[in-house]
Design a protein around this motif. Structure first.
Motif, PDB file in Angstrom:
ATOM      1  N   LYS A 167      42.598 -27.582  -7.465  1.00  0.00           N
ATOM      2  CA  LYS A 167      43.492 -27.011  -6.081  1.00  0.00           C
ATOM      3  C   LYS A 167      45.202 -27.433  -6.781  1.00  0.00           C
ATOM      4  CE  LYS A 167      41.621 -31.273  -4.110  1.00  0.00           C
ATOM      5  NZ  LYS A 167      40.945 -31.160  -5.330  1.00  0.00           N
ATOM      6  N   SER A 168      45.524 -27.992  -7.377  1.00  0.00           N
ATOM      7  CA  SER A 168      47.134 -28.168  -7.515  1.00  0.00           C
ATOM      8  C   SER A 168      47.476 -26.912  -8.223  1.00  0.00           C
ATOM      9  CB  SER A 168      47.576 -29.603  -8.090  1.00  0.00           C
ATOM     10  OG  SER A 168      47.173 -30.418  -7.659  1.00  0.00           O
ATOM     11  N   THR A 169      46.465 -26.403  -9.494  1.00  0.00           N
ATOM     12  CA  THR A 169      46.605 -25.884 -10.355  1.00  0.00           C
ATOM     13  C   THR A 169      47.358 -24.288  -9.491  1.00  0.00           C
ATOM     14  OG1 THR A 169      45.673 -26.581 -12.039  1.00  0.00           O
ATOM     15  CG2 THR A 169      45.590 -24.439 -12.571  1.00  0.00           C
TER      16      THR A 169
ATOM     17  N   ILE B 118      40.656 -22.931 -15.498  1.00  0.00           N
ATOM     18  CA  ILE B 118      40.472 -23.534 -14.262  1.00  0.00           C
ATOM     19  C   ILE B 118      40.219 -22.871 -12.847  1.00  0.00           C
ATOM     20  CG2 ILE B 118      42.078 -25.138 -13.404  1.00  0.00           C
ATOM     21  CD1 ILE B 118      41.876 -26.106 -16.061  1.00  0.00           C
TER      22      ILE B 118
ATOM     23  N   ASP C 281      46.473 -24.121 -22.926  1.00  0.00           N
ATOM     24  CA  ASP C 281      45.650 -24.688 -23.871  1.00  0.00           C
ATOM     25  C   ASP C 281      44.079 -23.909 -24.139  1.00  0.00           C
ATOM     26  OD1 ASP C 281      44.560 -25.797 -22.131  1.00  0.00           O
ATOM     27  OD2 ASP C 281      44.272 -27.674 -21.928  1.00  0.00           O
TER      28      ASP C 281
ATOM     29  N   TYR D 113      45.653 -22.178 -18.520  1.00  0.00           N
ATOM     30  CA  TYR D 113      46.678 -22.981 -18.741  1.00  0.00           C
ATOM     31  C   TYR D 113      46.359 -23.115 -20.503  1.00  0.00           C
ATOM     32  CZ  TYR D 113      47.938 -25.821 -15.175  1.00  0.00           C
ATOM     33  OH  TYR D 113      47.758 -26.458 -13.997  1.00  0.00           O
TER      34      TYR D 113
ATOM     35  N   TYR E 245      53.726 -19.971 -15.497  1.00  0.00           N
ATOM     36  CA  TYR E 245      52.312 -19.489 -16.507  1.00  0.00           C
ATOM     37  C   TYR E 245      51.870 -18.028 -15.454  1.00  0.00           C
ATOM     38  CZ  TYR E 245      52.201 -24.127 -17.985  1.00  0.00           C
ATOM     39  OH  TYR E 245      52.800 -25.685 -18.330  1.00  0.00           O
TER      40      TYR E 245
ATOM     41  N   HIS F 198      42.798 -33.542   0.063  1.00  0.00           N
ATOM     42  CA  HIS F 198      41.746 -34.532  -0.178  1.00  0.00           C
ATOM     43  C   HIS F 198      40.952 -34.670   1.385  1.00  0.00           C
ATOM     44  CE1 HIS F 198      41.091 -33.942  -4.565  1.00  0.00           C
ATOM     45  NE2 HIS F 198      41.818 -34.753  -4.433  1.00  0.00           N
TER      46      HIS F 198
ATOM     47  N   HIS G 176      53.343 -33.184  -5.926  1.00  0.00           N
ATOM     48  CA  HIS G 176      52.802 -34.594  -5.787  1.00  0.00           C
ATOM     49  C   HIS G 176      54.077 -35.280  -5.707  1.00  0.00           C
ATOM     50  CE1 HIS G 176      48.596 -34.454  -6.530  1.00  0.00           C
ATOM     51  NE2 HIS G 176      48.879 -33.553  -6.098  1.00  0.00           N
TER      52      HIS G 176
ATOM     53  N   VAL H 216      37.388 -33.659  -6.787  1.00  0.00           N
ATOM     54  CA  VAL H 216      38.776 -33.655  -7.736  1.00  0.00           C
ATOM     55  C   VAL H 216      38.598 -32.966  -9.272  1.00  0.00           C
ATOM     56  CG1 VAL H 216      39.074 -35.755  -9.234  1.00  0.00           C
ATOM     57  CG2 VAL H 216      38.158 -36.278  -7.217  1.00  0.00           C
ATOM     58  N   ALA H 217      39.742 -32.424  -9.216  1.00  0.00           N
ATOM     59  CA  ALA H 217      40.058 -31.810 -10.752  1.00  0.00           C
ATOM     60  C   ALA H 217      39.946 -30.649 -10.339  1.00  0.00           C
ATOM     61  CB  ALA H 217      39.857 -32.432 -12.068  1.00  0.00           C
ATOM     62  N   CYS H 218      39.189 -29.762  -9.416  1.00  0.00           N
ATOM     63  CA  CYS H 218      39.184 -28.671  -9.497  1.00  0.00           C
ATOM     64  C   CYS H 218      39.830 -27.416  -9.498  1.00  0.00           C
ATOM     65  CB  CYS H 218      37.489 -28.549  -8.122  1.00  0.00           C
ATOM     66  SG  CYS H 218      38.753 -28.361  -6.580  1.00  0.00           S
TER      67      CYS H 218
HETATM   68  N1  LIG Z   1      49.652 -28.905 -17.285  1.00  0.00           N
HETATM   69  C1  LIG Z   1      48.259 -28.546 -17.508  1.00  0.00           C
HETATM   70  N2  LIG Z   1      47.454 -28.212 -19.056  1.00  0.00           N
HETATM   71  C2  LIG Z   1      46.648 -28.266 -19.053  1.00  0.00           C
HETATM   72  N3  LIG Z   1      45.574 -28.858 -18.308  1.00  0.00           N
HETATM   73  C3  LIG Z   1      46.087 -28.817 -17.107  1.00  0.00           C
HETATM   74  C4  LIG Z   1      47.556 -29.362 -16.584  1.00  0.00           C
HETATM   75  N4  LIG Z   1      47.277 -29.485 -15.005  1.00  0.00           N
HETATM   76  C5  LIG Z   1      46.273 -29.625 -15.346  1.00  0.00           C
HETATM   77  N5  LIG Z   1      45.563 -29.331 -15.865  1.00  0.00           N
HETATM   78  C6  LIG Z   1      43.880 -29.367 -16.159  1.00  0.00           C
HETATM   79  O1  LIG Z   1      43.350 -28.632 -14.725  1.00  0.00           O
HETATM   80  C7  LIG Z   1      42.334 -29.117 -14.144  1.00  0.00           C
HETATM   81  C8  LIG Z   1      42.486 -29.213 -13.010  1.00  0.00           C
HETATM   82  O2  LIG Z   1      43.992 -29.936 -12.047  1.00  0.00           O
HETATM   83  P1  LIG Z   1      44.310 -30.016 -11.128  1.00  0.00           P
HETATM   84  O3  LIG Z   1      45.387 -31.086 -10.773  1.00  0.00           O
HETATM   85  O4  LIG Z   1      45.084 -28.398 -10.870  1.00  0.00           O
HETATM   86  O5  LIG Z   1      43.307 -30.752 -10.266  1.00  0.00           O
HETATM   87  P2  LIG Z   1      43.515 -31.076  -8.894  1.00  0.00           P
HETATM   88  O6  LIG Z   1      41.920 -30.393  -8.051  1.00  0.00           O
HETATM   89  O7  LIG Z   1      44.579 -31.070  -8.108  1.00  0.00           O
HETATM   90  O8  LIG Z   1      43.570 -32.520  -9.016  1.00  0.00           O
HETATM   91  P3  LIG Z   1      43.476 -33.941  -7.958  1.00  0.00           P
HETATM   92  O9  LIG Z   1      42.259 -32.907  -7.440  1.00  0.00           O
HETATM   93  O10 LIG Z   1      43.081 -35.032  -8.630  1.00  0.00           O
HETATM   94  O11 LIG Z   1      44.012 -33.577  -6.804  1.00  0.00           O
HETATM   95  C9  LIG Z   1      42.023 -30.160 -14.945  1.00  0.00           C
HETATM   96  O12 LIG Z   1      41.348 -30.223 -15.292  1.00  0.00           O
HETATM   97  C10 LIG Z   1      43.364 -30.681 -15.215  1.00  0.00           C
HETATM   98  O13 LIG Z   1      43.093 -31.726 -17.068  1.00  0.00           O
END
Ligand SMILES: Nc1ncnc2c1ncn2[C@@H]1O[C@H](COP(=O)(O)OP(=O)(O)OP(=O)(O)O)[C@@H](O)[C@H]1O
Length: 605
Positions: free
Chosen positions: A394-396, A370, A366, A364, A405, A543, A435, A390-392
């Motif tokens: 997936k959504s990204t 990821i 910042d 991202y 991006y 999940h 979501h 969790v937060a690995c």
């Molecule tokens: N827009 C953003 N800017 C900066 N960091 C982000 C942004 N969106 C997500 N993140 C970070 O990226 C990491 C992965 O987030 P992501 O949502 O892809 O995880 P996930 O595996 O889908 O989570 P979950 O299991 O909770 O659905 C997290 O640490 C989150 O804080």
């Protein structure tokens, strides 16, 4: 806008140049010019008639004049006032029309620009600030343009005409008393910085207050449940106070200065009284009658008032400059991009392409990484399950396909990297369900069709919501409320899935589409999904692993890295995956609600 899209205007129109808006409205401005000139030149008749009438009155009192002369003068005066007022009305009407046209055009352009910003950018900017830009800034900007247009005639022409008249009566006295209006301009120009600074700060606070208000309204229940109401109230009050202070400061600078400018402009009256009476007595630079004295004085007062309006105009223009600076970067025309393919090409090609993700890495803005070195391929007809801790990321991984991006590595589809796709191409090839169901306040059916003609019935059945809809009093015409507020979470989720399936794309990314459903419904919908996306690639982020044995491939994510294989391969090689799957399937077997299979078999091909 329509006009702007056609003809040569379109080629020359530059939405980020203020002058362009004036040029585009040249016809309306021409009418403003004609009526404005008549009005302002006609205004000169006022002091002239006033002087004449005073002179005639003095003559009548002395017995040297006739009442008939006065009557003729009054009738001519009334006719002149009539003409002046009609032109004034016309001028105002067309200036308003000019302002409305520009306002609408600017808002359309700004809106077009805002809706094309990425979600992340919009969130970062804050809803309140966006609203302020889209409404308040455009209004202020156009108000400045309107005032400028009006004052060019009301002030510019009138000033020139009054000044000409003063010079004609006594050029030395005119020069002497006209030193003051320019001084008031200079002061107004010097004050510009303060007005701009306080104005910009006011806009910022206004945006912050709107954001705080939306936050408070949107999260009201959360704040209440967690007992944060008084804390939030305090935060809101702080915002409100800061807004009020900034509004007062901006207002003071805006309104306090014009009276000062007026007093300075009027100082010349003292010279007129002194040198004017000398002229009347025959000891001055010119020989004046009482009528000339009255006309000169009236002319000068009008000139001073007008020149202080010019100073006021500076204020409005400075205020408009602040707003223009804020919105200018967003003022771009967007063309409706269309890819050059015919519908037939699209149909033939739909789902025909293999998707290749090669060494994909992503961070991202910042800077935190990821995704790291992810590679996999997918063929049309495959459903690929993506899961992990969790937060690995997936959504990204799913969002990367939206092109919001930049990323490193390659995502090749139809022989081309996704980053090289035009927006329209991307939206024709990539379907996405996040979501948030993102429902809008319209009927159930319209939320699915989004303007297309085909009935949504079979899609309601595909996501198992048809029976619930049939029981609703208005059926598929039922309004869902803002953001789908009148639906349950599961209903909203299924409706959003129906919409995604209705607008099927060759590559579909579904981010946790079953999270609010029970297993039976999930399995049933999954079977329909399989049928309906037989020629597409589906990346299904979840999940919940009950359905993962049915996936064509599974991607296990951990700390941004992936292991790709079949369900069986992952069970064998990834202990975390095996453990998670075991836990979930054990739980399903002991939970009667989670049991069961497909209740309804129906073809959706
Ligand atoms: N827009 C953003 N800017 C900066 N960091 C982000 C942004 N969106 C997500 N993140 C970070 O990226 C990491 C992965 O987030 P992501 O949502 O892809 O995880 P996930 O595996 O889908 O989570 P979950 O299991 O909770 O659905 C997290 O640490 C989150 O804080």
């Amino acid at each position: 806008m329509e006009k702007m899209n056609k003809g040569k205007n379109r080629d020359t129109f530059q939405p980020d140049q203020i002058l362009s808006y004036f040029k585009l409205e040249w016809k309306v401005l021409l009418l403003v010019t004609v009526s404005g000139l008549i009005y302002n030149l006609g205004l000169l008749a006022g002091p002239w008639f006033e002087g004449k009438m005073t002179g005639t009155l003095v003559d009548i009192l002395r017995g040297a004049g006739q009442f008939q002369d006065m009557l003729t003068l009054v009738i001519r005066y009334v006719v002149a006032i009539g003409i002046v007022q009609i032109s004034r009305y016309m001028k105002r009407f067309y200036v308003r029309r000019f302002a409305n046209n520009v306002n609408r055009r600017m808002k359309e352009i700004l809106y077009g620009s805002l809706v094309r910003k990425s979600r992340a950018d919009l969130r970062e900017e804050g809803e309140g600030d966006i609203m302020t830009k889209a409404i308040l800034d455009v209004d202020d900007c156009v108000e400045g343009m309107r005032k400028f247009t009006t004052e060019i005639f009301d002030t510019g022409v009138a000033l020139a005409a009054y000044a000409g008249m003063l010079f004609w009566y006594d050029w030395r006295l005119a020069l002497l008393c006209m030193i003051f209006p320019p001084i008031s301009y200079i002061i107004a120009e010097k004050m510009k910085k303060m007005i701009q600074q306080t104005g910009a700060f006011y806009k910022k606070q206004s945006g912050a207050l709107s954001t705080a208000t939306l936050d408070r309204a949107g999260n009201a229940i959360t704040y209440r449940v967690f007992g944060c109401e008084s804390e939030r109230q305090q935060a809101y009050e702080d915002n409100l106070t800061a807004y009020e202070i900034s509004a007062i400061k901006a207002n003071i600078w805006n309104t306090a200065m014009p009276p000062v400018y007026r007093v300075i402009s009027m100082a010349g009256v003292l010279f007129i009284l002194y040198f004017g009476q000398k002229n009347v007595l025959g000891t001055g630079w010119k020989a004046w009658t009482i009528a000339s004295f009255t006309t000169f004085l009236a002319c000068f007062v009008k000139l001073s008032v007008k020149s202080s309006s010019a100073a006021k105009l500076f204020n409005a223009v400075h205020k408009a400059q602040v707003s223009w600076k804020r919105i200018k970067p967003l003022m771009h025309l967007f063309e409706e991009q269309k890819s050059n393919e015919s519908l037939e090409d699209k149909k033939m090609d739909a789902g025909a392409g293999r998707l290749e993700v090669k060494h994909l890495s992503f961070a991202y803005p910042d800077g935190r990484k990821i995704l790291e070195d992810i590679s996999f391929t997918a063929e049309p007809g495959q459903i690929i399950g993506i899961t992990g801790a969790v937060a690995c990321g997936k959504s990204t991984l799913g969002k990367v396909f939206l092109g919001e991006y930049p990323y490193d590595g390659k995502i090749i589809y139809r022989g081309k990297d996704l980053q090289a796709f035009k927006d329209a191409e991307r939206s024709e090839n990539i379907g996405y369900l996040g979501h948030d169901p993102e429902l809008f306040n319209d009927s159930l059916e319209n939320n699915v069709r989004m303007g297309d003609a085909v009935s949504a019935e079979s899609y309601f059945r595909a996501v198992c919501i048809d029976e619930e809809i049939a029981e609703m009093p208005d059926g598929k015409e039922t309004l869902v409320g803002t953001g789908g507020v009148r639906l349950s979470e599961g209903q909203a989720q299924r409706l959003a899935l129906a919409r995604t399936l209705y607008h099927k794309r060759p590559v579909m990314i579904l981010d946790d589409p079953f999270s609010a459903l029970d297993i039976n419904t999930e399995k049933e919908i999954f079977a329909h999904l399989r049928q309906m996306t037989a020629d597409s690639i589906v990346l299904l982020i979840s999940h919940r692993l009950y359905l993962f044995p049915e996936m064509d491939q599974v991607i296990w994510m951990e700390h941004g890295r992936t292991t790709v294989g079949t369900h069986e391969e992952l069970l064998e090689h990834v202990p975390e995956y095996a453990e998670l799957f075991g836990v979930q399937t054990d739980a399903a077997q002991t939970d009667p609600v989670q049991e069961g299979g497909l209740e309804r078999e129906e073809s959706f091909i």
